[in-house]
Design a protein around this motif. Sequence first.
Motif, short mmCIF file in Angstrom:
data_model
loop_
_atom_site.label_atom_id
_atom_site.label_comp_id
_atom_site.label_asym_id
_atom_site.label_seq_id
_atom_site.Cartn_x
_atom_site.Cartn_y
_atom_site.Cartn_z
N ARG A 7 28.58 73.45 43.24
CA ARG A 7 27.69 72.67 42.10
C ARG A 7 28.61 71.54 41.88
O ARG A 7 29.82 71.67 41.65
N ARG A 9 28.51 68.22 39.09
CA ARG A 9 27.99 67.51 38.02
C ARG A 9 26.90 66.32 38.38
O ARG A 9 27.61 65.54 39.41
N ASP A 10 25.84 66.10 37.97
CA ASP A 10 24.84 65.04 38.38
C ASP A 10 25.43 63.77 38.07
O ASP A 10 25.44 62.91 39.04
N GLU A 11 26.28 63.28 37.26
CA GLU A 11 27.06 62.07 37.12
C GLU A 11 27.91 61.79 38.07
O GLU A 11 28.24 60.61 38.54
N PHE A 60 34.06 67.86 29.24
CA PHE A 60 32.62 67.86 29.92
C PHE A 60 32.11 69.37 29.66
O PHE A 60 30.82 69.41 29.66
N LEU A 61 32.60 70.28 29.41
CA LEU A 61 32.00 71.74 29.27
C LEU A 61 32.26 72.36 27.80
O LEU A 61 31.61 73.15 27.50
#
Length: 65
Positions: A7, A9-11, A60-61
């Motif tokens: 996976r 991240r979308d950005e 980020f998390l």
Amino acid sequence: MSSSQRRIRDELLEKVEDAKWEIKYKLRLEIIDVDIINALIYHHLKDLTADEVLEYRRKFLGKDE
């Protein structure tokens, strides 16, 4: 060659997509997202530090370790 699904991240995926189109335009070759991601890993993984991983996790998390 093995293949596995990871996976992203979308950005970051949007940034990969932008880079892909810029490189594709410059080279006039068919480039796919995986080419960009693997090139990033190939060229930069050796320079990755533990501190950078921890900074990413904090930023980020939201993990404080």
